[in-house]
Scaffold this active site. Structure first.
Site, PDB file in Angstrom:
ATOM      1  N   GLU A 248       0.884  -1.181   0.000  1.00 17.98           N
ATOM      2  CA  GLU A 248       0.000   0.000   0.000  1.00 17.98           C
ATOM      3  C   GLU A 248       0.907   1.212   0.000  1.00 17.98           C
ATOM      4  OE1 GLU A 248      -3.163   0.254  -0.221  1.00 17.98           O
ATOM      5  OE2 GLU A 248      -3.949  -1.718   0.313  1.00 17.98           O
ATOM      6  N   CYS A 282      -2.500   9.042   2.793  1.00 20.88           N
ATOM      7  CA  CYS A 282      -2.232   8.513   1.446  1.00 20.88           C
ATOM      8  C   CYS A 282      -3.339   8.912   0.487  1.00 20.88           C
ATOM      9  CB  CYS A 282      -2.084   7.003   1.511  1.00 20.88           C
ATOM     10  SG  CYS A 282      -3.480   6.196   2.284  1.00 20.88           S
TER      11      CYS A 282
HETATM   12  P1  NAD Z   1       8.437   4.715   4.677  1.00 22.83           P
HETATM   13  O1  NAD Z   1       8.434   3.960   3.405  1.00 22.83           O
HETATM   14  O2  NAD Z   1       9.567   5.637   4.936  1.00 22.83           O
HETATM   15  O3  NAD Z   1       8.414   3.701   5.931  1.00 22.83           O
HETATM   16  C1  NAD Z   1       7.382   2.766   6.115  1.00 22.83           C
HETATM   17  C2  NAD Z   1       7.890   1.632   7.002  1.00 22.83           C
HETATM   18  O4  NAD Z   1       8.892   0.892   6.300  1.00 22.83           O
HETATM   19  C3  NAD Z   1       8.560   2.095   8.300  1.00 22.83           C
HETATM   20  O5  NAD Z   1       8.153   1.249   9.346  1.00 22.83           O
HETATM   21  C4  NAD Z   1      10.040   1.911   8.005  1.00 22.83           C
HETATM   22  O6  NAD Z   1      10.840   1.712   9.155  1.00 22.83           O
HETATM   23  C5  NAD Z   1      10.005   0.661   7.150  1.00 22.83           C
HETATM   24  N1  NAD Z   1      11.183   0.439   6.299  1.00 22.83           N
HETATM   25  C6  NAD Z   1      12.063   1.363   5.818  1.00 22.83           C
HETATM   26  N2  NAD Z   1      12.998   0.751   5.038  1.00 22.83           N
HETATM   27  C7  NAD Z   1      12.686  -0.572   5.016  1.00 22.83           C
HETATM   28  C8  NAD Z   1      13.258  -1.712   4.372  1.00 22.83           C
HETATM   29  N3  NAD Z   1      14.323  -1.609   3.580  1.00 22.83           N
HETATM   30  N4  NAD Z   1      12.669  -2.908   4.556  1.00 22.83           N
HETATM   31  C9  NAD Z   1      11.566  -3.025   5.330  1.00 22.83           C
HETATM   32  N5  NAD Z   1      10.983  -1.991   5.968  1.00 22.83           N
HETATM   33  C10 NAD Z   1      11.533  -0.773   5.811  1.00 22.83           C
HETATM   34  O7  NAD Z   1       7.038   5.473   4.752  1.00 22.83           O
HETATM   35  P2  NAD Z   1       6.547   6.538   5.824  1.00 22.83           P
HETATM   36  O8  NAD Z   1       7.288   7.816   5.617  1.00 22.83           O
HETATM   37  O9  NAD Z   1       6.559   5.926   7.190  1.00 22.83           O
HETATM   38  O10 NAD Z   1       5.001   6.716   5.414  1.00 22.83           O
HETATM   39  C11 NAD Z   1       4.571   7.661   4.469  1.00 22.83           C
HETATM   40  C12 NAD Z   1       4.247   6.992   3.150  1.00 22.83           C
HETATM   41  O11 NAD Z   1       3.273   5.973   3.365  1.00 22.83           O
HETATM   42  C13 NAD Z   1       3.625   7.931   2.140  1.00 22.83           C
HETATM   43  O12 NAD Z   1       4.201   7.721   0.880  1.00 22.83           O
HETATM   44  C14 NAD Z   1       2.155   7.511   2.108  1.00 22.83           C
HETATM   45  O13 NAD Z   1       1.491   7.792   0.905  1.00 22.83           O
HETATM   46  C15 NAD Z   1       2.272   6.052   2.365  1.00 22.83           C
HETATM   47  N6  NAD Z   1       0.996   5.513   2.875  1.00 22.83           N
HETATM   48  C16 NAD Z   1       0.237   4.721   2.053  1.00 22.83           C
HETATM   49  C17 NAD Z   1      -0.990   4.234   2.493  1.00 22.83           C
HETATM   50  C18 NAD Z   1      -1.859   3.361   1.621  1.00 22.83           C
HETATM   51  O14 NAD Z   1      -2.772   2.738   2.142  1.00 22.83           O
HETATM   52  N7  NAD Z   1      -1.624   3.269   0.322  1.00 22.83           N
HETATM   53  C19 NAD Z   1      -1.435   4.555   3.782  1.00 22.83           C
HETATM   54  C20 NAD Z   1      -0.643   5.367   4.575  1.00 22.83           C
HETATM   55  C21 NAD Z   1       0.580   5.834   4.119  1.00 22.83           C
END
Ligand code: NAD
Length: 520
Positions: A248, A282
């Site tokens: 997502e 999002c």
């Molecule tokens: P992010 O991608 O920076 O981090 C998300 C999670 O991934 C965190 O827990 C982080 O620690 C983890 N992570 C980072 N690197 C990783 C790796 N290499 N392997 C596994 N896990 C890893 O995102 P964010 O800044 O926390 O959230 C914001 C983003 O989330 C925005 O782009 C937003 O659009 C998206 N989002 C999407 C939805 C949806 O339903 N489509 C909902 C909410 C947020």
């Protein structure tokens, strides 16, 4: 060794080797709330072992029993909601209403899947056209260990809602919450334990991206919500291990406003869709295309409503827009606004960090006009309180711009002509579309939710979500118990010719369908 990292205390720190620390900050005030130990490789191994040990007895419980425990957790959460909301607000800087919606989402998810899970996971009889002498059932077998890697913007719902159907289906689960908002996830874990979930069935792994990556190496299914860049890495890591995942990811949600839109409703909706949770959703509205006939009237209304928003630190449901999460998010917003202004956009209101809150990350709700697709604000995910509005000739031009994006999560169409709205919705390249509304589809747990293009792979919510956490196992039983099936060895010309004739009858004459109709 603890399988659930806890806030460190001086006494505990003295007794064990020092772990990497994760400071938890209040973004509205800049104050440190507490500090947590980051899970290291040995901690993660211990968590995974505990999960694997707990799995057989958890999956052996009836789904009714698992439902009872989750409903109990929901009720404890609701009884203690003030405590949870206070914690969530301190971790995120959200207004209380935004935090309440996060908690409501998780409550609704628990209610829906606990009510419908037994039906959705019941063995399913399959009637076939060819094998009339066999009984076929599909059973749902839990996959094992489900890891959910979650972001910071809805830190309770996105940490636990994907895991509720997974737990109900008999899986054991680990949440890797965002390093920015781990406390509310730990709080719900405490509630699950209080409700009676056995040790090891549900756990929380504290840490940065490396902890998420280590969990992917040890899990049977990964649910990921976050940015496109990280989602791509998660997808590759899952593909290497041949395990399924749901991704997502981000969005750049367009709103299309037609000439016959109800201007007041549309303006209120756009302002809510853009500034709810400081635009850090999002499914926020991130760009608007307005047909020229109604452009000026709509801008006036949108600017008026935006200027009336109350920004600040919320005490009691009296603030509309809160703090953003951390400096980097504020920097992206500022960069996008500057880029737009440098290329000729006009700031109608806002356009700067709010000087009244020097210690927090408050960006004023901002309306931009005169924007084009040469600007980042119209093409890249901003994830902040900015609404760029572009004038277009007609619906076709709006649709072309709306679809001209690598994203496709949510979209909205504003018109009083329902049929026209539905026709445009059908042509939008988007996982979800609202007509005369925005975002609220996310609350419909009964309906699938997810993105197309870079916005993700797979769906959350709906009937399919609980089944995706299971292997579908097809079990075939012989009914008549003949000494030998006609198609078994030894082959013979009679059987071969019989098969050949049957194919002609079945596929060339439509007889097969008639037989099926007759036999039911
Ligand atoms: P992010 O991608 O920076 O981090 C998300 C999670 O991934 C965190 O827990 C982080 O620690 C983890 N992570 C980072 N690197 C990783 C790796 N290499 N392997 C596994 N896990 C890893 O995102 P964010 O800044 O926390 O959230 C914001 C983003 O989330 C925005 O782009 C937003 O659009 C998206 N989002 C999407 C939805 C949806 O339903 N489509 C909902 C909410 C947020």
């Amino acid at each position: 060794m603890s399988t659930t990292p806890q806030p460190s205390s001086p006494a505990a720190d003295a007794a064990k080797p020092s772990a990497e620390q994760l400071p938890c900050l209040n973004p509205a005030t800049g104050q440190i709330i507490t500090s947590l130990d980051v899970a290291n490789d040995a901690d993660i191994d211990a968590m995974v072992n505990a999960a694997r040990q707990a799995a057989p007895s958890w999956s052996a419980l009836s789904i009714q029993r698992r439902s009872e425990l989750l409903v109990r957790a929901r009720d404890i959460m609701l009884d203690r909601r003030d405590e949870l909301l206070d914690l969530m607000i301190s971790e995120t800087g959200k207004p209380r209403s935004d935090a309440t919606i996060d908690l409501l989402n998780l409550s609704e998810t628990i209610s829906y899947y606990t009510s419908n899970g037994p039906r959705l996971l019941a063995d399913r009889h399959v009637s076939t056209r060819l094998l009339r002498n066999k009984r076929i059932k599909v059973q749902y077998m839990p996959r094992g260990l489900i890891t959910n890697i979650s972001p910071w913007n809805y830190p309770l719902d996105l940490a636990w809602s994907p895991l509720i159907p997974a737990l109900l289906a008999g899986n054991v689960v680990i949440n890797k919450p965002s390093e920015v908002t781990p406390l509310i996830s730990l709080k719900f874990l405490e509630i699950l334990r209080e409700a009676g979930l056995p040790t090891g069935v549900a756990q929380v792994a504290i840490g940065f991206g490396a902890v998420g990556a280590a969990l992917i190496e040890r899990s049977d299914f990964v649910c990921f919500t976050g940015s496109v860049a990280t989602g791509r890495k998660v997808g590759v890591a899952c593909a290497q291990r041949l395990i399924p995942c749901t991704l997502e990811l981000g969005g750049k949600d367009p709103a299309i406003v037609l000439a016959d839109a109800d201007v007041e409703r549309t303006a209120h909706g756009l302002v809510f869709g853009a500034f709810f949770n400081s635009g850090q959703t999002c499914v926020s509205i991130e760009r608007v295309y307005v047909v020229e006939d109604v452009y000026e009237e709509l801008i006036d209304a949108v600017v008026r409503h935006t200027r009336s928003l109350r920004q600040g630190i919320d005490e009691n449901f009296s603030v509309d827009v809160g703090s953003m999460i951390f400096p980097n998010q504020l920097k992206i917003v500022d960069e996008h606004v500057q880029d737009a202004v440098d290329k000729g956009a006009r700031v109608r209101t806002g356009g700067r960090q709010n000087p009244d809150f020097p210690d927090g990350h408050f960006y004023e709700p901002t309306i931009l006009t005169g924007v084009t697709h040469d600007m980042k604000i119209m093409t890249e995910e901003t994830f902040g309180p900015v609404l760029p509005i572009m004038k277009v000739r007609d619906a076709q031009e709006a649709l072309t711009h709306a679809n001209n994006s690598p994203y496709g999560l949510n979209a909205s169409v504003w018109t009083q002509d329902q049929a026209r709205g539905r026709a445009l919705a059908r042509r939008l390249e988007s996982g979800n579309v609202c007509i005369n509304d925005c975002m609220i589809n996310y609350l419909a747990v009964e309906a699938p939710f997810g993105g197309v293009k870079n916005s993700g792979i797979g769906r959350r919510k709906g009937e399919a979500e609980i089944r995706k956490y299971c292997h579908e196992k097809t079990v075939l039983e012989d009914i008549f118990g003949l000494g030998r099936e006609p198609v078994w060895f030894p082959y013979s010309p009679q059987v071969g010719q019989g098969l050949d004739k049957a194919m002609g009858l079945l596929y060339r004459t439509g007889l097969g369908n008639k037989i099926k109709e007759l036999l039911g």
